[in-house]
Scaffold this motif. Structure first.
Motif, PDB file in Angstrom:
ATOM      1  N   ASP A   1       0.833  -1.214   0.000  1.00 59.71           N
ATOM      2  CA  ASP A   1       0.000   0.000   0.000  1.00 59.71           C
ATOM      3  C   ASP A   1       0.863   1.258   0.000  1.00 59.71           C
TER       4      ASP A   1
ATOM      5  N   ILE B   1      -2.635   5.196  -2.375  1.00 53.43           N
ATOM      6  CA  ILE B   1      -3.475   5.212  -1.168  1.00 53.43           C
ATOM      7  C   ILE B   1      -4.881   5.666  -1.562  1.00 53.43           C
ATOM      8  N   VAL B   2      -5.872   4.858  -1.195  1.00 50.25           N
ATOM      9  CA  VAL B   2      -7.271   5.186  -1.498  1.00 50.25           C
ATOM     10  C   VAL B   2      -8.106   5.097  -0.213  1.00 50.25           C
ATOM     11  N   GLU B   3      -9.331   5.609  -0.287  1.00 48.13           N
ATOM     12  CA  GLU B   3     -10.150   5.638   0.941  1.00 48.13           C
ATOM     13  C   GLU B   3     -10.564   4.245   1.399  1.00 48.13           C
TER      14      GLU B   3
ATOM     15  N   SER C   1       4.112  -6.826   3.475  1.00 44.59           N
ATOM     16  CA  SER C   1       2.951  -5.954   3.722  1.00 44.59           C
ATOM     17  C   SER C   1       2.351  -6.139   5.111  1.00 44.59           C
TER      18      SER C   1
ATOM     19  N   GLU D   1     -10.047  -3.881  10.040  1.00 47.74           N
ATOM     20  CA  GLU D   1      -9.628  -4.864   9.027  1.00 47.74           C
ATOM     21  C   GLU D   1      -8.875  -5.997   9.713  1.00 47.74           C
TER      22      GLU D   1
ATOM     23  N   ASN E   1      -6.259  -8.614   9.600  1.00 49.41           N
ATOM     24  CA  ASN E   1      -5.092  -8.971   8.790  1.00 49.41           C
ATOM     25  C   ASN E   1      -4.458 -10.279   9.267  1.00 49.41           C
TER      26      ASN E   1
ATOM     27  N   SER F   1      -6.081  -3.905  11.755  1.00 46.02           N
ATOM     28  CA  SER F   1      -5.930  -2.465  11.473  1.00 46.02           C
ATOM     29  C   SER F   1      -7.243  -1.744  11.777  1.00 46.02           C
TER      30      SER F   1
ATOM     31  N   LYS G   1      -2.838   6.943   8.744  1.00 44.46           N
ATOM     32  CA  LYS G   1      -4.229   7.064   9.193  1.00 44.46           C
ATOM     33  C   LYS G   1      -4.795   5.703   9.624  1.00 44.46           C
TER      34      LYS G   1
ATOM     35  N   ASP H   1       6.642   2.930   2.098  1.00 47.33           N
ATOM     36  CA  ASP H   1       6.177   4.306   2.341  1.00 47.33           C
ATOM     37  C   ASP H   1       5.793   4.579   3.791  1.00 47.33           C
TER      38      ASP H   1
HETATM   39  O1  LIG Z   1       2.495  -2.622   4.716  1.00 49.32           O
HETATM   40  P1  LIG Z   1       1.495  -2.093   3.739  1.00 49.32           P
HETATM   41  O2  LIG Z   1       1.330  -2.965   2.532  1.00 49.32           O
HETATM   42  O3  LIG Z   1       1.789  -0.667   3.351  1.00 49.32           O
HETATM   43  O4  LIG Z   1       0.121  -2.119   4.518  1.00 49.32           O
HETATM   44  C1  LIG Z   1      -0.117  -1.171   5.562  1.00 49.32           C
HETATM   45  C2  LIG Z   1      -1.597  -0.948   5.709  1.00 49.32           C
HETATM   46  O5  LIG Z   1      -2.056  -0.666   4.389  1.00 49.32           O
HETATM   47  C3  LIG Z   1      -3.454  -0.524   4.188  1.00 49.32           C
HETATM   48  O6  LIG Z   1      -3.853   0.726   4.730  1.00 49.32           O
HETATM   49  C4  LIG Z   1      -3.317   1.825   4.011  1.00 49.32           C
HETATM   50  O7  LIG Z   1      -3.804   1.810   2.661  1.00 49.32           O
HETATM   51  C5  LIG Z   1      -5.252   1.955   2.546  1.00 49.32           C
HETATM   52  C6  LIG Z   1      -5.621   1.797   1.073  1.00 49.32           C
HETATM   53  O8  LIG Z   1      -4.952   2.721   0.272  1.00 49.32           O
HETATM   54  C7  LIG Z   1      -5.661   3.306   3.138  1.00 49.32           C
HETATM   55  O9  LIG Z   1      -7.069   3.473   3.043  1.00 49.32           O
HETATM   56  C8  LIG Z   1      -5.196   3.386   4.603  1.00 49.32           C
HETATM   57  O10 LIG Z   1      -5.480   4.668   5.136  1.00 49.32           O
HETATM   58  C9  LIG Z   1      -3.687   3.126   4.705  1.00 49.32           C
HETATM   59  O11 LIG Z   1      -3.273   3.066   6.067  1.00 49.32           O
HETATM   60  C10 LIG Z   1      -4.206  -1.675   4.798  1.00 49.32           C
HETATM   61  O12 LIG Z   1      -5.585  -1.455   4.670  1.00 49.32           O
HETATM   62  C11 LIG Z   1      -3.806  -1.939   6.222  1.00 49.32           C
HETATM   63  O13 LIG Z   1      -4.448  -3.080   6.715  1.00 49.32           O
HETATM   64  C12 LIG Z   1      -2.296  -2.188   6.236  1.00 49.32           C
HETATM   65  O14 LIG Z   1      -1.856  -2.489   7.544  1.00 49.32           O
END
Ligand SMILES: O=P(O)(O)OC[C@H]1O[C@H](O[C@H]2O[C@H](CO)[C@@H](O)[C@H](O)[C@H]2O)[C@H](O)[C@@H](O)[C@@H]1O
Length: 367
Positions: free
Chosen positions: A120, A126-128, A156, A230, A232, A237, A272, A310
């Motif tokens: 992500d 990054i999307v909502e 991830s 969420e 995981n 999350s 966020k 990121d």
């Molecule tokens: O380690 P990553 O692959 O970067 O995952 C980290 C978290 O990523 C996701 O959340 C982030 O991306 C979302 C979609 O763009 C966004 O809506 C959110 O605000 C970001 O924090 C994922 O949903 C999480 O479960 C991961 O932990």
């Protein structure tokens, strides 16, 4: 709350609404008629609990402030510097990996490049809605080509199955749940054949607890509009992105009120998002080391790992690379951030350009 000293123990009567004082489910006292509970608790423990509350409140504010500060609309520059001056001095320290491409490939000469990619914000924008964080076709094609030239892993915070459903490339390594769920390629990879199947799940004993916390968080946060929880698998999350900022402190308090019942879990912060995970000493940095070892590069000097990410959780991997003095990290960010990465890229489209150049460069060496 009334308290009365009795030897080293104090009998205290606490209103039911004050149950947040208890750190574990086991400490929960019995209800007595009238809506009050009687418990006996040591004076030392009481002081510890009060400290915990103060630290807890301070920590919640710190999380919320930090989440606000790291979102681009809230970035403040150093008072004496303009935003562009601030940015340019950060860029001096963390130059663009695209501008430094030649130096990077020169430094890797004679060594095996191993690629580690966060998902992500690195491979996908990054999307909502976290369920719609798709990777575009050009990016997938690029990552597929990349994996043909270099061993490649996706690292991830997501559940491994979920991140696989986005990437859909069977020839890669996957480390989901912040590295707590690692699996080798399920289809022919020329690197380390025979690492199919699950390689490592260091937090498997936490599965029932994570499931319980996930359900409790769903219940507790349902009153906050926009909050999303969420699962995981080995971590959870809680998303703040679609919650009104005025409600962030309230949501953080709700999360903490659940997590404090589980001393074996800890909270970390992402973009966020608050992430709840086991207290075990395992993170994306450890996953990177584990994967290097699995690939047969544990004590090699001729390996050149490149990690692109990121988020805060990627810092553990950047730090490992600095400490090993091998390869480097690339932070994907449009704004200056404290980081252990050496280089920067601004957004996923630049990540794709960088990966494409790596493929072209490697291909050109074969002629
Ligand atoms: O380690 P990553 O692959 O970067 O995952 C980290 C978290 O990523 C996701 O959340 C982030 O991306 C979302 C979609 O763009 C966004 O809506 C959110 O605000 C970001 O924090 C994922 O949903 C999480 O479960 C991961 O932990």
């Amino acid at each position: 709350m009334t308290k009365q000293k009795s030897g080293i123990n104090m009998a205290i009567t606490v209103a039911v609404s004050n149950s947040s004082l208890f750190t574990t489910a086991a400490q929960k006292p019995q209800m007595v008629p009238g809506g009050f509970m009687n418990i006996t608790i040591s004076r030392r423990k009481l002081l510890q609990l009060q400290d915990l509350e103060i630290n807890g409140a301070a920590r919640i504010n710190a999380w919320v402030d930090s989440m606000k500060a790291s979102s681009p609309t809230h970035v403040k520059s150093t008072p004496s510097l303009s935003v562009s001056e601030d940015n340019s001095s950060w860029m001096d320290d963390h130059p663009s990996a695209l501008d430094m491409f030649e130096q990077i490939t020169n430094a890797s000469k004679g060594k095996q490049i191993v690629m580690f990619l966060d998902y992500d914000g690195t491979l996908s924008p990054i999307v909502e809605d976290p369920d719609r964080a798709f990777m575009d076709r050009k990016m997938r094609k690029t990552v597929r080509k990349l994996a043909g030239y270099f061993p490649t892993a996706i690292v991830s915070g997501r559940c491994r199955d979920k991140v696989y459903s986005f990437v859909r490339l069977a020839e890669l390594y996957y480390a989901g749940s912040h590295g707590m769920d690692i699996k080798g390629p399920s289809k022919g990879s020329k690197y380390k054949k025979g690492t199919q199947g699950v390689l490592f799940q260091p937090a498997s004993e936490f599965l029932p607890m994570i499931d319980e916390v996930y359900k409790a968080l769903l219940e507790t946060t349902k009153s906050t509009p926009g909050a999303k929880v969420e699962n995981n698998k080995f971590c959870v999350s809680v998303h703040f992105r679609c919650v009104d900022e005025k409600k962030w402190t309230e949501l953080a308090q709700q999360v903490r009120s659940v997590v404090k019942e589980y001393p074996k879990l800890r909270m970390t912060q992402g973009r966020k998002v608050l992430e709840i995970r086991p207290t075990i000493k395992w993170d994306k940095g450890k996953a990177l080391e584990f994967l290097l070892e699995s690939l047969g590069y544990a004590n090699c000097t001729d390996v050149f790992p490149v990690y692109i990410g990121d988020d805060r959780t990627d810092e553990d991997a950047f730090k490992v690379l600095r400490e090993r003095g091998q390869g480097f990290g690339i932070l994907v960010s449009k704004i200056p951030k404290d980081t252990h990465a050496y280089y920067s890229l601004q957004e996923p489209s630049q990540v794709m350009d960088f990966l494409q150049r790596l493929v072209q460069w490697k291909r050109s060496l074969k002629w």
